[in-house]
Design a protein around this motif. Structure first.
Motif, PDB file in Angstrom:
ATOM      1  N   TRP A 132     -13.068  14.731   2.676  1.00  0.00           N
ATOM      2  CA  TRP A 132     -12.922  16.153   3.130  1.00  0.00           C
ATOM      3  C   TRP A 132     -12.565  16.281   4.627  1.00  0.00           C
ATOM      4  O   TRP A 132     -12.189  17.486   5.086  1.00  0.00           O
ATOM      5  CB  TRP A 132     -14.298  16.689   3.172  1.00  0.00           C
ATOM      6  CG  TRP A 132     -15.031  16.451   1.602  1.00  0.00           C
ATOM      7  CD1 TRP A 132     -14.558  17.093   0.551  1.00  0.00           C
ATOM      8  CD2 TRP A 132     -16.292  15.689   1.432  1.00  0.00           C
ATOM      9  NE1 TRP A 132     -15.391  16.999  -0.402  1.00  0.00           N
ATOM     10  CE2 TRP A 132     -16.461  15.830  -0.015  1.00  0.00           C
ATOM     11  CE3 TRP A 132     -16.897  15.009   2.025  1.00  0.00           C
ATOM     12  CZ2 TRP A 132     -17.450  15.593  -0.856  1.00  0.00           C
ATOM     13  CZ3 TRP A 132     -17.958  14.466   1.470  1.00  0.00           C
ATOM     14  CH2 TRP A 132     -18.019  14.685  -0.129  1.00  0.00           C
ATOM     15  N   ALA A 133     -12.300  15.457   5.328  1.00  0.00           N
ATOM     16  CA  ALA A 133     -11.652  15.684   6.889  1.00  0.00           C
ATOM     17  C   ALA A 133     -10.043  15.235   6.716  1.00  0.00           C
ATOM     18  O   ALA A 133      -9.401  15.106   7.914  1.00  0.00           O
ATOM     19  CB  ALA A 133     -12.302  14.959   7.708  1.00  0.00           C
ATOM     20  N   GLY A 134      -9.503  14.505   5.572  1.00  0.00           N
ATOM     21  CA  GLY A 134      -8.118  14.314   5.808  1.00  0.00           C
ATOM     22  C   GLY A 134      -7.795  12.623   6.265  1.00  0.00           C
ATOM     23  O   GLY A 134      -6.501  12.621   6.593  1.00  0.00           O
ATOM     24  N   TYR A 135      -8.824  11.983   6.780  1.00  0.00           N
ATOM     25  CA  TYR A 135      -8.527  10.714   7.250  1.00  0.00           C
ATOM     26  C   TYR A 135      -7.968   9.664   6.101  1.00  0.00           C
ATOM     27  O   TYR A 135      -8.239   9.851   4.985  1.00  0.00           O
ATOM     28  CB  TYR A 135      -9.658   9.903   7.931  1.00  0.00           C
ATOM     29  CG  TYR A 135     -10.189  10.434   9.095  1.00  0.00           C
ATOM     30  CD1 TYR A 135      -9.634   9.866  10.310  1.00  0.00           C
ATOM     31  CD2 TYR A 135     -11.040  11.728   9.319  1.00  0.00           C
ATOM     32  CE1 TYR A 135     -10.074  10.363  11.387  1.00  0.00           C
ATOM     33  CE2 TYR A 135     -11.320  12.003  10.300  1.00  0.00           C
ATOM     34  CZ  TYR A 135     -10.983  11.483  11.604  1.00  0.00           C
ATOM     35  OH  TYR A 135     -11.317  11.995  12.703  1.00  0.00           O
ATOM     36  N   PRO A 136      -7.062   8.813   6.312  1.00  0.00           N
ATOM     37  CA  PRO A 136      -6.175   7.728   5.311  1.00  0.00           C
ATOM     38  C   PRO A 136      -7.535   7.134   4.748  1.00  0.00           C
ATOM     39  O   PRO A 136      -8.534   6.768   5.436  1.00  0.00           O
ATOM     40  CB  PRO A 136      -5.485   6.919   6.047  1.00  0.00           C
ATOM     41  CG  PRO A 136      -5.119   7.822   7.483  1.00  0.00           C
ATOM     42  CD  PRO A 136      -6.523   8.524   7.809  1.00  0.00           C
ATOM     43  N   ALA A 137      -7.366   6.722   3.344  1.00  0.00           N
ATOM     44  CA  ALA A 137      -8.086   5.925   2.741  1.00  0.00           C
ATOM     45  C   ALA A 137      -8.007   4.354   3.144  1.00  0.00           C
ATOM     46  O   ALA A 137      -8.931   3.734   3.035  1.00  0.00           O
ATOM     47  CB  ALA A 137      -7.966   6.050   1.274  1.00  0.00           C
ATOM     48  N   ALA A 138      -6.646   3.979   3.562  1.00  0.00           N
ATOM     49  CA  ALA A 138      -6.633   2.540   3.892  1.00  0.00           C
ATOM     50  C   ALA A 138      -7.105   2.441   5.187  1.00  0.00           C
ATOM     51  O   ALA A 138      -7.104   3.187   6.313  1.00  0.00           O
ATOM     52  CB  ALA A 138      -5.168   2.484   3.824  1.00  0.00           C
ATOM     53  N   MET A 139      -7.655   1.188   5.407  1.00  0.00           N
ATOM     54  CA  MET A 139      -8.166   0.797   6.797  1.00  0.00           C
ATOM     55  C   MET A 139      -7.332  -0.198   7.360  1.00  0.00           C
ATOM     56  O   MET A 139      -7.700  -0.646   8.433  1.00  0.00           O
ATOM     57  CB  MET A 139      -9.673   0.335   6.352  1.00  0.00           C
ATOM     58  CG  MET A 139     -10.790   1.289   6.032  1.00  0.00           C
ATOM     59  SD  MET A 139     -11.143   2.534   7.301  1.00  0.00           S
ATOM     60  CE  MET A 139     -11.779   3.728   6.430  1.00  0.00           C
ATOM     61  N   VAL A 140      -6.219  -0.213   6.945  1.00  0.00           N
ATOM     62  CA  VAL A 140      -5.150  -0.958   7.921  1.00  0.00           C
ATOM     63  C   VAL A 140      -3.919   0.278   7.874  1.00  0.00           C
ATOM     64  O   VAL A 140      -3.866   0.903   7.305  1.00  0.00           O
ATOM     65  CB  VAL A 140      -4.693  -2.148   6.934  1.00  0.00           C
ATOM     66  CG1 VAL A 140      -5.857  -3.239   6.738  1.00  0.00           C
ATOM     67  CG2 VAL A 140      -4.229  -1.784   5.594  1.00  0.00           C
ATOM     68  N   VAL A 176      -0.140   1.644   7.388  1.00  0.00           N
ATOM     69  CA  VAL A 176       0.658   1.674   6.222  1.00  0.00           C
ATOM     70  C   VAL A 176       1.805   2.049   6.722  1.00  0.00           C
ATOM     71  O   VAL A 176       1.871   3.089   7.305  1.00  0.00           O
ATOM     72  CB  VAL A 176       0.123   2.264   5.342  1.00  0.00           C
ATOM     73  CG1 VAL A 176       1.239   2.341   3.972  1.00  0.00           C
ATOM     74  CG2 VAL A 176      -1.238   1.904   4.529  1.00  0.00           C
ATOM     75  N   PRO A 177       3.208   1.148   6.720  1.00  0.00           N
ATOM     76  CA  PRO A 177       4.426   1.795   7.334  1.00  0.00           C
ATOM     77  C   PRO A 177       4.736   3.269   6.802  1.00  0.00           C
ATOM     78  O   PRO A 177       4.809   3.214   5.343  1.00  0.00           O
ATOM     79  CB  PRO A 177       5.578   0.592   6.900  1.00  0.00           C
ATOM     80  CG  PRO A 177       4.586  -0.496   6.922  1.00  0.00           C
ATOM     81  CD  PRO A 177       3.386  -0.053   6.022  1.00  0.00           C
ATOM     82  N   GLY A 178       5.065   3.999   7.840  1.00  0.00           N
ATOM     83  CA  GLY A 178       5.796   5.334   7.272  1.00  0.00           C
ATOM     84  C   GLY A 178       4.598   6.406   7.122  1.00  0.00           C
ATOM     85  O   GLY A 178       4.700   7.611   6.832  1.00  0.00           O
ATOM     86  N   ALA A 179       3.300   5.950   7.280  1.00  0.00           N
ATOM     87  CA  ALA A 179       2.261   6.821   7.245  1.00  0.00           C
ATOM     88  C   ALA A 179       2.020   7.660   8.318  1.00  0.00           C
ATOM     89  O   ALA A 179       2.196   7.360   9.541  1.00  0.00           O
ATOM     90  CB  ALA A 179       0.758   6.078   6.857  1.00  0.00           C
ATOM     91  N   ALA A 180       1.661   8.894   8.046  1.00  0.00           N
ATOM     92  CA  ALA A 180       1.418  10.078   9.301  1.00  0.00           C
ATOM     93  C   ALA A 180       0.363   9.877  10.159  1.00  0.00           C
ATOM     94  O   ALA A 180       0.417   9.808  11.404  1.00  0.00           O
ATOM     95  CB  ALA A 180       1.289  11.473   8.873  1.00  0.00           C
ATOM     96  N   VAL A 181      -0.792   9.047   9.634  1.00  0.00           N
ATOM     97  CA  VAL A 181      -1.826   8.921  10.393  1.00  0.00           C
ATOM     98  C   VAL A 181      -2.417   7.314   9.969  1.00  0.00           C
ATOM     99  O   VAL A 181      -2.158   6.960   8.785  1.00  0.00           O
ATOM    100  CB  VAL A 181      -3.094   9.745  10.285  1.00  0.00           C
ATOM    101  CG1 VAL A 181      -4.232   9.390  11.004  1.00  0.00           C
ATOM    102  CG2 VAL A 181      -2.739  11.073  10.619  1.00  0.00           C
ATOM    103  N   LEU A 193       0.828  -1.168  -0.066  1.00  0.00           N
ATOM    104  CA  LEU A 193       0.025  -0.079  -0.073  1.00  0.00           C
ATOM    105  C   LEU A 193       0.899   1.238  -0.105  1.00  0.00           C
ATOM    106  O   LEU A 193       0.491   2.335  -0.339  1.00  0.00           O
ATOM    107  CB  LEU A 193      -0.965  -0.103   1.244  1.00  0.00           C
ATOM    108  CG  LEU A 193      -1.930  -1.096   1.207  1.00  0.00           C
ATOM    109  CD1 LEU A 193      -2.773  -1.132   2.667  1.00  0.00           C
ATOM    110  CD2 LEU A 193      -3.159  -1.098   0.138  1.00  0.00           C
ATOM    111  N   ARG A 194       2.154   1.243   0.362  1.00  0.00           N
ATOM    112  CA  ARG A 194       2.808   2.217   0.219  1.00  0.00           C
ATOM    113  C   ARG A 194       3.260   2.642  -1.145  1.00  0.00           C
ATOM    114  O   ARG A 194       3.478   3.769  -1.479  1.00  0.00           O
ATOM    115  CB  ARG A 194       4.256   1.966   1.118  1.00  0.00           C
ATOM    116  CG  ARG A 194       5.197   3.000   1.439  1.00  0.00           C
ATOM    117  CD  ARG A 194       4.669   4.186   2.417  1.00  0.00           C
ATOM    118  NE  ARG A 194       5.637   5.317   2.451  1.00  0.00           N
ATOM    119  CZ  ARG A 194       6.848   5.190   3.179  1.00  0.00           C
ATOM    120  NH1 ARG A 194       7.252   4.210   3.936  1.00  0.00           N
ATOM    121  NH2 ARG A 194       7.421   6.439   3.364  1.00  0.00           N
TER     122      ARG A 194
END
Length: 367
Positions: free
Chosen positions: A231-239, A241-246, A54-55
């Motif tokens: 619109w609120a900036g939440y990640p699309a991935a529901m798992v 992801v290494p290195g993701a901020a949120v 996913l990265r």
């Protein structure tokens, strides 16, 4: 095989809700396939580190929506807890029985991996590699810890409307992301977030809602989740992801909770078709075996993947989809080809660490 199917069918009470077991089996399948597809162990210069496709392919995030099925686990856990406790059974007796079913398999996997980690370090494998492998095995234990907490709180949770923990999660996210609050506050959501589907399950244990409620939860939860992502900036991935901020799961966010409510709605819509499908003895036998091995499958599926990966290191070169970086479509195709091998290794783990007898699926309150 035919004899086993017949024994399972004859041992199953007519009052057992096979659809609930079907939901749990689907949740198990989702978690296992999800971890096997989005977790890569990359061999590089004598070390092994974790990575995720996913990265490299964020456009594959919708795939995680199919395999992130933890909310279904907690939904089923609430239904089973609500139905499984008799009004005449003392709370302490009921709780000790459920905690024993959860704790015994955990003790086994922790002890086995403590020995494996020690032996691996003693053989000269680097600490970073051992830490990567052990984290894959032990990190899912948080799920059982949360399930144990919610199970212990069942009498209180049964009186709680799901809207209350949803409000807590929303407030925590507002403070963390909107007001710059401390990151540690997010850990409140570890309990509050999964309390939502658990409360839904406790409510449904008293009487299942109609299909309209299922559609409302599915469409409403999906719409709110899409809005939070767009619109609120939440990640699309529901798992994770290494290195993701949120991360939507570490700890759970409001998007994970609303997505879980959508899954609750989908579960209600699937329940009746599952009940009809599982009238077939062969289909029911497969689901019954999966349910009786549910905790074993959950605890050992990462070990199965690690074992196959470790054996693959005996080859002269890194094997595609097993040791290589997950940064190409070729890796995805190769990983799909490895899934049956992981499945065979998991079957061996389940044989070595059995959690029940397939011929006696008589209790609905299996974990």
């Amino acid at each position: 095989m035919r004899d086993l199917v017949e024994r399972i069918e004859s041992a199953t009470p007519g009052t057992r809700d096979r659809g609930i077991d079907g939901l749990r089996a689907l949740a198990i399948l989702g978690v296992v396939l999800g971890h096997w597809l989005v977790t890569a162990l990359v061999a590089d210069s004598g070390t092994v580190h974790g990575a995720s496709p996913l990265r490299a392919f964020p456009q594959l995030a919708p795939v995680s929506w199919l395999f992130q099925t933890l909310a279904v686990f907690f939904l089923v856990g609430g239904i089973v807890a609500g139905r499984g406790r008799s009004a005449r059974e003392p709370y302490g007796v009921w709780l000790r029985g459920r905690m024993a079913r959860l704790s015994r398999p955990v003790v086994t996997v922790v002890l086995v991996w403590a020995v494996v980690a020690g032996a691996t370090l003693a053989s000269g494998v680097g600490l970073d590699t051992v830490r990567t492998l052990a984290k894959l095995v032990w990190s899912p234990l948080w799920f059982l810890a949360v399930l144990a907490v919610l199970t212990a709180a069942t009498p209180l949770a049964a009186r709680l409307a799901p809207a209350w923990p949803v409000a807590i999660v929303a407030l925590v996210d507002l403070v963390r992301y909107g007001l710059g609050g401390p990151a540690w506050l997010g850990w409140v959501n570890v309990v509050a977030g999964w309390l939502v589907p658990y409360c839904v399950g406790l409510s449904w244990a008293r009487g299942l809602p109609g299909r309209r409620t299922g559609w409302a939860l599915l469409l409403g939860g999906a719409a709110v989740t899409a809005g939070l992502v767009l619109w609120a900036g939440y990640p699309a991935a529901m798992v994770g992801v290494p290195g993701a901020a949120v991360s939507n799961l570490d700890p759970p966010t409001l998007a994970a909770v609303t997505f879980g409510l959508a899954q609750c709605g989908a579960s209600r819509l699937l329940l009746d078709p599952l009940r009809r499908a599982l009238r077939r003895p062969a289909a029911w036998a497969a689901v019954a075996v999966a349910n009786l091995s549910a905790i074993t499958i959950f605890l050992w599926h990462q070990t199965a993947m690690i074992a196959v990966t470790a054996l693959g290191l005996l080859a002269d070169r890194p094997l595609p989809g097993l040791h290589t970086a997950p940064d190409s479509a070729a890796w995805v195709l190769a990983r799909l080809a490895w899934l049956p091998v992981f499945g065979a290794a998991l079957a061996l783990c389940c044989t070595a660490f059995p959690s029940g007898s397939a011929a006696r699926p008589s209790r609905q309150d299996a974990p």
